[in-house]
Design an enzyme around this catalytic site. Structure first.
Site, PDB file in Angstrom:
ATOM      1  N   LYS A 279       0.801  -1.226   0.000  1.00 55.68           N
ATOM      2  CA  LYS A 279       0.000   0.000   0.000  1.00 55.68           C
ATOM      3  C   LYS A 279       0.834   1.276   0.000  1.00 55.68           C
ATOM      4  O   LYS A 279       0.422   2.303   0.529  1.00 55.68           O
ATOM      5  CB  LYS A 279      -0.989   0.046   1.192  1.00 55.68           C
ATOM      6  CG  LYS A 279      -1.858  -1.171   1.363  1.00 55.68           C
ATOM      7  CD  LYS A 279      -2.488  -1.664   0.102  1.00 55.68           C
ATOM      8  CE  LYS A 279      -3.553  -0.768  -0.470  1.00 55.68           C
ATOM      9  NZ  LYS A 279      -4.041  -1.317  -1.782  1.00 55.68           N
ATOM     10  N   THR A 280       1.994   1.214  -0.566  1.00 54.58           N
ATOM     11  CA  THR A 280       2.807   2.432  -0.641  1.00 54.58           C
ATOM     12  C   THR A 280       2.967   2.888  -2.094  1.00 54.58           C
ATOM     13  O   THR A 280       3.704   3.824  -2.379  1.00 54.58           O
ATOM     14  CB  THR A 280       4.215   2.190  -0.059  1.00 54.58           C
ATOM     15  OG1 THR A 280       4.770   1.046  -0.712  1.00 54.58           O
ATOM     16  CG2 THR A 280       4.192   1.983   1.435  1.00 54.58           C
ATOM     17  N   GLY A 281       2.330   2.171  -3.020  1.00 50.54           N
ATOM     18  CA  GLY A 281       2.465   2.509  -4.444  1.00 50.54           C
ATOM     19  C   GLY A 281       3.412   1.560  -5.148  1.00 50.54           C
ATOM     20  O   GLY A 281       3.952   1.880  -6.214  1.00 50.54           O
TER      21      GLY A 281
ATOM     22  N   THR B 104       2.799  -1.180  -6.786  1.00 48.69           N
ATOM     23  CA  THR B 104       2.341  -1.607  -8.117  1.00 48.69           C
ATOM     24  C   THR B 104       2.613  -0.506  -9.135  1.00 48.69           C
ATOM     25  O   THR B 104       3.029  -0.777 -10.277  1.00 48.69           O
ATOM     26  CB  THR B 104       0.831  -1.928  -8.085  1.00 48.69           C
ATOM     27  OG1 THR B 104       0.574  -2.748  -6.958  1.00 48.69           O
ATOM     28  CG2 THR B 104       0.369  -2.627  -9.344  1.00 48.69           C
TER      29      THR B 104
ATOM     30  N   SER C 109      -4.734   2.781   4.484  1.00 46.84           N
ATOM     31  CA  SER C 109      -4.904   2.250   3.135  1.00 46.84           C
ATOM     32  C   SER C 109      -5.082   0.720   3.187  1.00 46.84           C
ATOM     33  O   SER C 109      -5.893   0.151   2.464  1.00 46.84           O
ATOM     34  CB  SER C 109      -3.698   2.632   2.285  1.00 46.84           C
ATOM     35  OG  SER C 109      -3.756   2.025   1.036  1.00 46.84           O
TER      36      SER C 109
ATOM     37  N   LYS D  59      -6.310  -0.179  -7.096  1.00 50.48           N
ATOM     38  CA  LYS D  59      -5.214   0.743  -6.762  1.00 50.48           C
ATOM     39  C   LYS D  59      -5.715   2.170  -6.922  1.00 50.48           C
ATOM     40  O   LYS D  59      -6.177   2.537  -8.007  1.00 50.48           O
ATOM     41  CB  LYS D  59      -4.015   0.523  -7.696  1.00 50.48           C
ATOM     42  CG  LYS D  59      -3.497  -0.887  -7.729  1.00 50.48           C
ATOM     43  CD  LYS D  59      -2.837  -1.282  -6.428  1.00 50.48           C
ATOM     44  CE  LYS D  59      -2.659  -2.789  -6.340  1.00 50.48           C
ATOM     45  NZ  LYS D  59      -2.092  -3.246  -5.086  1.00 50.48           N
ATOM     46  N   GLY D  60      -5.629   2.945  -5.891  1.00 46.65           N
ATOM     47  CA  GLY D  60      -6.117   4.318  -5.915  1.00 46.65           C
ATOM     48  C   GLY D  60      -7.626   4.348  -5.694  1.00 46.65           C
ATOM     49  O   GLY D  60      -8.360   4.926  -6.490  1.00 46.65           O
TER      50      GLY D  60
END
Ligand code: A3P
Length: 971
Positions: free
Chosen positions: A685-687, A689, A792, A919-920
């Site tokens: 969950k830190t980006g 992907t 998140s 995602k997002g």
């Protein structure tokens, strides 16, 4: 043969003359018959065999080389039993008892600790000279004993000694007592208080001079510091505030100490000291004189305090030397803690002499009240590999075979190795392939087969890694099995050994499969895991139901057949056995599997030279109880006491880094070129992907193949995937991306395989596993505000319908305690743990230098990804440098950056694509109460992170700077 013809004639004349002579002759005859009947059986057999052998030898040309005329007629040390002089070399040494008078010692009980608090089974190793020999010796011995330790310098603040209510260390070990005595007052007070409260003892070496080597400026400074310490210490000879006086030993005293007059040091070991356990009490140990460098370093102690006792001492030639101990000069001193509440053992020299190695193990056991005490039982298994494989001229003869049986018997009765049985490895194809005498030896082995246990090799000694399938291997195994059945061999149940270790480690799956189906093998041994050297670090593992025992080295190999030709001199073998590496192995390892070879039992019979010497030396100087168990029991004993990791699949090491592994690696030869050299480790969950997707746009970077369930994540280094092995990991990278244009002019720009698995970041065992397989990989982690990350993750679980998230609010989850339902606690854990960045990063820094670890600012990745990725590609040195501003476009509808895919002709698709709907996500902002709670929860961790990043010259991410700045953004 006892009488010459002349003597016999003279005797006949005597007999005819006097009846009294007749009577004497009859008595003599009766005595002779009686003596012959009482001779041990094996000797008779061996003698008769020797006679047969001589006949066989004279029968053909090959017989002229046979050993029967040169070799003794019985097994190695067996010669001495019969009183005939041995023809094979025997290892001699002095086994002496101390005749020195003993002072009664009454040390009293060890201190119990003020608070009766518990401590962990870890050792704190306080280091004064990190490059010195003493610290190296200590680490070697701790590794031999498989004790975990933590090193800390004496001149720096101490590491945390406690964690919650437990002490972190069960013993304190020091390479320099003088450094401890001169420690900063605060540190010393802290350490001593810890030792008193937790009843933890101290073991230290005290050398007359530093013993450090020469070197750079830093080392010189350290030496000066040490010299100053020593000078301070010797002002009046007293050891700091302890009631002990110390003085260096003169070389003359060292030489005079040996009672045998040899160039050895003679050290008496106390008969009454409570410290001795492995070490036999009351012995007079003969140690080799130290070389020029070591001679001046011996130290002796003197004390009249009743709490102190002599563990080992010299007898001084100079009476004036010993004030309270007569002519004794203590070299190892025990302190029961009566003086200041701390139990200690002080060594007046380093740990290179075998006696000090044994006493160190005893000192740790004594000062820890048995916590670090090993059992006195030592299980020894001796395999004889390739009993039929060997060139003609070096193979066993019948008398060698008889000697095997005799040796077994002798070891059982003399060394307490009850039931001891040699395990013989056979390859049926080579039976009877020697000269006639040697073929008679092979035949004799089969006749006496029931005396041994047999374990299978391949029929033709084939190397399993050269066979691609289990079926092919099964065929050669079955041939050997048929041969074994035909010859009615008693097989060692479930035990086998692979030729040249092939297929055991690195594992070759077909070998394990074929072993299971043909022989039901579930125990084997190898010396290749994790590496051949250093031997003390070899470990066991379990793979596909086969327990792989670590195998020890005993110094003799297939080609070592004569003592006179021993590589680099026979003295080396002698030292190895009498207090050297082999002695250490049995002294400190409870279970030892040794591999020897058939020629070691023929020719000079070096195996008996080594093992008889070793067993005699151990029996003379230690209280070790030698034991034997069959491989099945041995494996059970080993793995019951082994660390948890050893009971699992092995650590996968890169087979390309070790030439021996490379040689027996059966897998694809391009494995090393294809394994990733870049890992994005998360956290979740830190980006991660987004970063993975954006990097995949770069033509030089090749991501792993997608997994049907975990998509872009391989998750190899986490369980249970890790047990699937290297080929499983390799399959993710076994492809080549074809470009229709040459994207780089630089011939050095090779494709870089990479993968991303966001759960790698916080799993404790992953950094070590990654380092083992990918030692030169580069690691990328993303750091974002841990409070936002936790939220998140909660939203992620909510979107997946996790009942803990649907039934409990975020605040309830993160503030839940141990009374909460299990699933809530689990969710709490997954929300909070990965955000403790400092602790987790330290684990990665322990494996990789900070310059191999890149930290991405999570906020920057989200808000201006082109900039974040551009920096990363610069750090990676990618060619060409891609202009990410052309590839990453902000998408208003999504609220995040999306990307334009790069095609194989390096053109860019016009329509941007966004990451999946997972995602997002859109969800309400984190509530105030939760944020406030998390700010407090992570305050300490964030402060630690800030310090850690500064220390390693990282620029802290913007969110961290803002938090450290009281929440205000930093320009
Ligand atoms: P949210 O969905 O909670 O907003 P990971 O891939 O490691 O699981 O991280 C998912 C997070 O990446 C998302 O969490 C989102 O905030 C963040 N992210 C960063 N850049 C993104 C992008 N370009 N598209 C989608 N999500 C992005």
């Amino acid at each position: 043969r006892l009488f010459s013809a002349r003597q016999l004639c003279a005797c006949r004349r005597c007999l005819t003359r006097s009846p009294r002579t007749w009577l004497a002759a009859c008595v003599l005859l009766v005595l002779c018959v009686h003596y012959l009947l009482l001779l041990p059986r094996p000797l008779l057999t061996a003698n008769s065999d020797a006679a047969r052998q001589r006949l066989a030898g004279s029968a053909g040309p090959a017989g002229s080389r046979d050993g029967s005329s040169q070799r003794g007629s019985e097994g190695g040390g067996g010669n001495s039993d019969s009183g005939t002089p041995p023809r094979h070399p025997r290892l001699q040494f002095a086994c002496r008892r101390s005749d020195a008078p003993e002072w009664p010692v009454d040390l009293g009980p060890l201190p119990a600790g003020q608070l009766k608090l518990r401590s962990d089974a870890k050792i704190l190793l306080l280091v004064d000279n990190e490059n010195g020999p003493v610290i190296r010796q200590l680490i070697n011995l701790l590794e031999h004993m498989r004790l975990s330790y933590k090193t800390a310098p004496t001149w720096k603040p101490l590491p945390h000694l406690t964690s919650s209510d437990r002490g972190r260390f069960g013993a304190i070990l020091m390479d320099s007592l003088s450094a401890y005595l001169n420690m900063d007052r605060w540190n010393r007070g802290l350490l001593d208080r810890y030792c008193r409260d937790y009843a933890v003892g101290q073991v230290a070496a005290m050398l007359a001079s530093g013993g450090g080597g020469s070197g750079g400026v830093r080392r010189r400074r350290q030496q000066q510091r040490r010299r100053r310490q020593q000078q301070k210490l010797y002002r009046n000879g007293r050891l700091g505030d302890l009631p002990v006086w110390a003085s260096p030993v003169s070389i003359g005293d060292l030489i005079n100490s040996s009672s045998s007059g040899s160039a050895n040091i003679g050290i008496h070991v106390s008969r009454l000291s409570p410290v001795t356990r492995l070490t036999k009490s009351g012995i007079l140990a003969e140690l080799p004189l130290p070389g020029d460098t070591g001679a001046g370093h011996w130290m002796t102690f003197n004390t009249s305090h009743e709490g102190y006792g002599y563990v080992a001492w010299f007898k001084s030639s100079n009476k004036a030397n010993g004030d309270s101990g007569g002519d004794r000069l203590a070299t190892v001193l025990s302190d029961s803690g009566r003086y200041d509440g701390i139990a200690r053992v002080i060594f007046g020299y380093d740990f290179s002499p075998w006696l000090h190695a044994a006493l160190l193990a005893d000192a740790l056991a004594w000062t820890s009240r048995g916590r670090f005490a090993q059992s006195l039982d030592r299980f020894v298994q001796v395999d004889i590999d390739d009993v039929f494989v060997g060139p003609s001229g070096l193979r066993m003869l019948p008398n060698d075979v008889d000697a095997l049986v005799a040796t077994q018997r002798r070891w059982r009765s003399r060394f307490g190795l009850s039931g001891f049985t040699f395990q013989l490895g056979f390859s049926g194809r080579y039976f009877g392939r020697g000269n006639p005498a040697e073929n008679a030896g092979d035949a004799r082995l089969l006749t006496l087969r029931r005396h041994f246990l047999w374990f299978p090799h391949m029929y033709k000694h084939n190397k399993p890694h050269t066979y691609a399938s289990a079926e092919a291997l099964e065929a050669v195994m079955l041939k050997n099995k048929d041969w074994a059945i035909e010859n009615d061999l008693p097989i060692s149940p479930g035990y086998a050994v692979s030729p040249h270790h092939s297929g055991v480690y690195p594992v070759h799956e077909p070998l394990y499969a074929a072993w299971r189906s043909v022989w039901s093998i579930n125990v084997t041994s190898t010396e290749e895991y994790p590496h051949l050297r250093p031997a003390r670090r070899r470990r066991g593992f379990v793979y596909n139901g086969v327990r792989v025992l670590p195998r020890e080295t005993c110094g003799i190999y297939t080609h070592t057949v004569r003592l006179a030709d021993y590589p680099r001199g026979q003295q080396r073998l002698r030292q190895l056995v009498l207090g050297g590496e082999l002695f250490h192995t049995v002294l400190l390892h409870p279970i030892c599997v040794f591999m020897t070879h058939m020629p070691n039992y023929a020719n000079d019979r070096l195996a008996y030279y080594v093992f008889d010497g070793l067993f005699n030396f151990l029996t003379c100087h230690t209280n070790i109880r030698l034991r034997w168990a069959d491989p099945q029991r041995l494996a059970t004993l080993y793995f019951n006491s082994a660390h948890r990791e050893e009971r699992q699949a092995p650590l996968w090491l890169s087979p390309c880094a070790d030439p021996r592994h490379r040689e027996i690696w059966a897998g694809p030869k391009d494995l090393c070129a294809r394994l990733p050299s870049l890992l994005i480790v998360g956290p979740q969950k830190t980006g991660s992907t987004a970063l993975h997707t954006f990097l995949s746009l770069h033509p030089q970077l090749l991501p792993s193949i997608k997994h049907p369930r975990t998509f872009e994540e391989v998750q190899f280094f986490t369980d249970p995937n890790y047990a699937k092995g290297l080929l499983h990991y390799y399959s993710y990278f076994n492809y080549t991306r074809e470009f229709t244009v040459n994207f780089t002019a630089d011939p050095g720009a090779r494709p870089i395989y990479f993968e991303k698995s966001a759960n790698y970041f916080d799993q404790a065992r992953v950094p070590g596993r990654v380092k083992a397989l990918l030692p030169s990989a580069r690691i990328v982690a993303i750091l974002m505000d841990p409070a936002q990350r936790a939220y998140s993750w909660y939203q992620h679980q909510l979107a997946h319908g996790d009942p803990a998230a649907t039934n409990y609010s975020f605040y309830q989850v993160i503030t839940s305690d141990d009374a909460a339902p299990r699933e809530v606690r689990q969710l709490r854990h997954r929300c909070l743990r990965p955000g403790r960045y400092a602790n987790i990063l330290k684990r990665w820094f322990r494996q990789y230098r900070p310059r191999s670890v890149y930290l991405v600012d999570g906020d920057q990745l989200r808000n201006s990804p082109a900039q974040a990725v551009h920096r990363l590609q610069r750090w990676l040195g990618l060619k060409p440098q891609v202009d990410y501003t052309q590839l990453l476009l902000y998408n208003k509808r999504k609220g995040f950056y999306c990307y334009r895919p790069v095609l194989s002709d390096l053109t860019v698709e016009r329509r941007p694509r966004c990451l999946g709907k997972g995602k997002g996500r859109r969800y309400p902002a984190i509530d105030e109460a939760s944020l406030a709670y998390l700010r407090t929860y992570y305050r300490h961790d964030n402060a630690q992170l800030y310090k850690l990043l500064r220390r390693h010259s990282y620029k802290p991410p913007g969110w961290l700077l803002a938090l450290q700045n009281g929440g205000k953004p930093v320009a």
